[in-house]
Design a protein around this motif. Structure first.
Motif, short mmCIF file in Angstrom:
data_model
loop_
_atom_site.label_atom_id
_atom_site.label_comp_id
_atom_site.label_asym_id
_atom_site.label_seq_id
_atom_site.Cartn_x
_atom_site.Cartn_y
_atom_site.Cartn_z
N ILE A 149 0.40 -1.04 0.36
CA ILE A 149 0.15 0.02 0.17
C ILE A 149 1.01 1.39 0.15
N ASP A 150 0.84 2.09 -1.36
CA ASP A 150 1.45 3.26 -1.57
C ASP A 150 0.91 4.41 -0.63
N HIS A 151 1.27 4.59 0.51
CA HIS A 151 0.80 6.30 0.78
C HIS A 151 1.83 6.78 1.16
N CYS A 152 1.18 8.30 1.06
CA CYS A 152 2.00 9.26 2.04
C CYS A 152 2.08 9.63 3.63
N HIS A 153 3.51 9.75 3.40
CA HIS A 153 4.11 9.33 5.03
C HIS A 153 3.29 10.86 6.11
N ALA A 154 3.45 11.62 5.60
CA ALA A 154 3.25 13.15 6.44
C ALA A 154 1.70 13.28 6.22
N THR A 155 1.04 12.57 5.60
CA THR A 155 -0.92 12.16 5.97
C THR A 155 -1.53 11.76 5.79
N GLY A 156 -0.60 10.23 5.83
CA GLY A 156 -1.23 9.34 5.52
C GLY A 156 -2.12 8.73 4.75
N VAL A 157 -2.24 9.67 3.42
CA VAL A 157 -3.64 9.06 2.38
C VAL A 157 -2.36 8.17 1.59
N VAL A 158 -4.00 6.74 1.44
CA VAL A 158 -3.88 6.22 0.83
C VAL A 158 -3.94 6.49 -0.84
N ARG A 159 -2.58 6.04 -1.20
CA ARG A 159 -2.81 6.35 -3.52
C ARG A 159 -3.05 5.64 -3.91
N ALA A 160 -2.36 4.32 -3.86
CA ALA A 160 -2.74 2.94 -4.81
C ALA A 160 -1.60 1.85 -4.39
N LEU A 161 -2.03 0.83 -4.74
CA LEU A 161 -0.80 -0.23 -5.17
C LEU A 161 0.20 -0.57 -6.22
N LEU A 162 1.40 -0.88 -5.17
CA LEU A 162 2.71 -0.83 -5.75
C LEU A 162 3.53 -2.36 -5.61
N CYS A 163 3.87 -2.37 -6.57
CA CYS A 163 5.36 -4.30 -6.06
C CYS A 163 6.36 -2.97 -5.41
N THR A 164 7.01 -3.97 -4.82
CA THR A 164 7.74 -3.41 -3.62
C THR A 164 8.57 -3.02 -4.11
N TYR A 165 9.16 -2.87 -5.66
CA TYR A 165 10.07 -2.14 -6.41
C TYR A 165 9.96 -0.94 -6.37
N CYS A 166 8.52 -0.93 -6.98
CA CYS A 166 7.73 0.97 -7.34
C CYS A 166 7.80 2.01 -6.34
N ASN A 167 7.12 1.00 -5.24
CA ASN A 167 7.42 1.90 -3.93
C ASN A 167 8.43 1.94 -3.18
N VAL A 168 9.09 1.07 -3.57
CA VAL A 168 10.31 2.08 -2.71
C VAL A 168 11.32 2.75 -3.77
N VAL A 169 10.92 2.57 -4.51
CA VAL A 169 12.19 3.34 -5.39
C VAL A 169 10.90 5.09 -5.38
N ILE A 170 9.42 5.21 -5.49
CA ILE A 170 8.93 6.27 -5.18
C ILE A 170 8.96 6.32 -3.62
N GLY A 171 9.52 6.15 -2.48
CA GLY A 171 9.60 6.43 -0.84
C GLY A 171 10.95 6.90 -1.30
N ILE A 172 11.83 7.03 -2.06
CA ILE A 172 13.33 7.58 -2.21
C ILE A 172 12.91 8.62 -2.86
N PHE A 173 12.58 8.49 -4.11
CA PHE A 173 12.40 10.14 -4.99
C PHE A 173 11.07 11.28 -4.47
N GLU A 174 10.48 10.24 -3.02
CA GLU A 174 9.17 11.69 -2.42
C GLU A 174 10.14 12.07 -1.28
N ASN A 175 11.06 11.41 -0.72
CA ASN A 175 12.66 11.97 0.27
C ASN A 175 13.36 13.01 -0.17
N HIS A 176 13.88 12.91 -1.93
CA HIS A 176 14.91 13.16 -1.91
C HIS A 176 14.19 13.82 -3.71
#
Length: 161
Positions: free
Chosen positions: A114-141
Motif C-alpha cells: 500500500i503506497d501512502h503519503c507518510h506526511a498525511t497518511g493518505v492511501v494512494r494506490a497499490l504498488l509492487c515492492t520495487y516501485c514502492n521503494v523507488v517512490i519512497g526514495i524519490f518522495e524524500n529526495h
C-alpha cells in the motif's frame, strides 16, 4: 534434601544462589529459572511450566491469544492504513491485480504493498515492492533528484570531448 534427591550437577546452585520449588511441577530449581512477575518478585511457576501453560492455552508468548493470519492482516491494515481487507481487495481489483506504476503483477508469493503519503497518511494506490521503494526514495529526495536530472540531462560535461 538428602543425597539421593539432590539436584543434578547441571542444576547445582552457585554458592549464593537460592532455590525455589515450582508450584506446578514441584521441582526444586534455581531462583533464576522463575521469571519476574514484577521487579523484585518472581512467579510461583518456573519458566518451563509458565511457557507450557501459555502454549496449552493457545497464547503466543509475545502477543497474547493467537490470531488467525486473516485476523492479523485485518488488524494491521486497519491500524496502519485505516483500510479493511475488503477495501484492499477492491483496490486490487480496480488495478487489475497489477502495480499502479509499472503495471506488472506482484512476484510469486508476494502481494502488492500500500503506497501512502507518510506526511498525511493518505492511501494512494497499490504498488509492487520495487516501485514502492523507488517512490519512497524519490518522495524524500524530490528536489535533489529534479536538480540532478536537469543538470545532467545532456550527459556529464566532463565526458564530452
Amino acid at each position: 534434601m538428602t543425597a539421593t534427591d539432590a539436584p543434578p550437577q547441571s542444576l547445582a546452585p552457585a554458592p549464593s544462589e537460592e532455590w525455589k520449588s515450582c508450584g506446578h511441577c514441584n521441582q526444586a530449581k534455581p531462583e533464576a529459572a522463575f521469571p519476574l512477575a514484577e521487579p523484585g518478585r518472581r512467579r510461583s511457576t518456573c519458566r518451563d511450566c509458565h511457557n507450557k501453560q501459555r502454549r496449552d492455552r493457545g497464547d503466543n508468548v509475545r502477543r497474547g491469544p493467537r490470531e488467525t493470519p486473516e485476523a492479523r492482516r485485518a488488524r494491521l491494515l486497519r491500524s496502519a492504513y485505516n483500510l479493511t481487507p475488503e477495501q484492499y481487495t477492491a483496490l486490487l481489483a480496480e488495478q487489475g491485480g497489477t502495480c499502479a506504476l509499472c503495471g506488472k503483477p506482484p512476484q510469486r508469493g508476494k502481494s502488492l504493498v500500500i503506497d501512502h503519503c507518510h506526511a498525511t497518511g493518505v492511501v494512494r494506490a497499490l504498488l509492487c515492492t520495487y516501485c514502492n521503494v523507488v517512490i519512497g526514495i524519490f518522495e524524500n529526495h524530490r528536489q535533489v533528484a529534479a536538480e540532478y536530472l536537469a543538470a545532467y540531462s545532456e550527459g556529464n560535461p566532463l565526458l564530452k570531448r
